[in-house]
Scaffold this motif. Structure first.
Motif, PDB file in Angstrom:
ATOM      1  N   ALA A 111       1.004  -1.228   0.044  1.00 51.51           N
ATOM      2  CA  ALA A 111      -0.092  -0.010   0.123  1.00 51.51           C
ATOM      3  C   ALA A 111       0.909   1.190   0.102  1.00 51.51           C
ATOM      4  O   ALA A 111       0.402   2.298  -0.157  1.00 51.51           O
ATOM      5  N   ARG A 146      -0.505  -0.694  -8.533  1.00 53.40           N
ATOM      6  CA  ARG A 146      -0.470  -2.076  -7.810  1.00 53.40           C
ATOM      7  C   ARG A 146      -1.726  -2.655  -7.505  1.00 53.40           C
ATOM      8  O   ARG A 146      -1.950  -3.868  -7.777  1.00 53.40           O
ATOM      9  N   ARG A 147      -2.948  -1.948  -7.144  1.00 56.37           N
ATOM     10  CA  ARG A 147      -3.889  -2.192  -6.677  1.00 56.37           C
ATOM     11  C   ARG A 147      -4.644  -2.932  -8.295  1.00 56.37           C
ATOM     12  O   ARG A 147      -5.396  -3.910  -8.275  1.00 56.37           O
ATOM     13  N   THR A 150      -3.051  -6.182  -9.278  1.00 56.37           N
ATOM     14  CA  THR A 150      -3.376  -7.178  -8.491  1.00 56.37           C
ATOM     15  C   THR A 150      -4.862  -7.613  -8.868  1.00 56.37           C
ATOM     16  O   THR A 150      -5.200  -8.984  -8.975  1.00 56.37           O
ATOM     17  N   ARG A 151      -5.832  -6.587  -8.914  1.00 52.12           N
ATOM     18  CA  ARG A 151      -7.117  -7.149  -9.317  1.00 52.12           C
ATOM     19  C   ARG A 151      -7.141  -7.720 -10.631  1.00 52.12           C
ATOM     20  O   ARG A 151      -8.110  -8.604 -10.899  1.00 52.12           O
TER      21      ARG A 151
END
Length: 238
Positions: A111, A146-147, A150-151
């Motif tokens: 995060a 990053r999010r 990843t999703r």
């Protein structure tokens, strides 16, 4: 009273090229735009093992290299991103890209805003996004990338593992039953956690830390790997 400045003809043409490239790649709606300064990466700055040279650095903030170049631009979309760099539009899809992080923090926290990452575009070219000393918005674009990756990639990775496939993250392998690299391996019930220690990925296996593979900067999509480890060690493939 003066109104907002009208975009120049060059800016209009650049936006048209970016929008066309994003449309062809089905990237969806534009979410954010970040301006940048581009400069050529010196040979010694290559952070990823096995890459001969990087296409360029994209610097967000004050340039820290002498070879400054023309302005660059990063546009984030629903399903990917575009990087306008040296007259070319590079398209990155979140479901297909490999992201390499340099100088990962200890303890590792996906995060957190990072400072440098290298991303592969749809043609396999590598571009480095680098935040300057003041980060200049890195706390927005880097965790967002990053999010999004990843999703896009985590469900497919879990489905592959459920189907009996073996996944590789650099020299580290994963299956539905366990994880390992070289002479180190463990079944998921033995794995307590993953972490970054002295620049490398390590696993706490039954209370003892074991190093896996090369430096963390050589592992593609490290944050996806960490998400898989957390999921599999706690819930398995349920």
């Amino acid at each position: 009273m003066t109104g907002p400045m009208r975009p120049t003809r060059g800016e209009e043409l650049l936006l048209a090229k970016i929008s066309a490239a994003a449309g062809r790649a089905y990237l969806g709606k534009r979410r954010a735009t970040h301006t940048a300064v581009a400069y050529t990466a010196p040979a010694h700055a290559v952070p990823v093992r096995g890459i001969g040279s990087l296409l360029a650095f994209v610097l967000y903030g004050r340039p820290s290299a002498p070879q400054t170049g023309r302005d660059a631009r990063l546009d984030l979309y629903e399903h990917g991103m575009t990087v306008a760099l040296k007259g070319r539009i590079h398209v990155v899809r979140y479901d297909a890209t490999s992201v390499f992080e340099e100088g990962t923090a200890e303890p590792y926290d996906p995060a957190r805003a990072g400072t440098t990452c290298t991303i592969t575009d749809a043609d396999g070219r590598r571009i480095t996004l680098h935040a300057g000393p003041e980060h200049s918005g890195a706390e927005e674009w880097w965790p967002g990338i990053r999010r999004a990756v990843t999703r896009a990639q985590l469900p497919r990775a879990l489905a592959a593992l459920a189907g009996g496939e073996r996944l590789a993250f650099g020299d580290i392998w994963l299956t539905g039953e366990g994880v390992g690299s070289g002479r180190v391996s463990a079944r998921w019930p033995q794995v307590r956690r993953a972490g970054i220690r002295e620049g490398a990925v390590e696993l706490d296996i039954a209370g003892t830390w074991h190093r896996l593979g090369p430096a963390a900067s050589g592992i593609p999509n490290l944050f996806v790997f960490c998400a898989l480890v957390e999921r599999l060690r706690t819930d398995g493939l349920r």
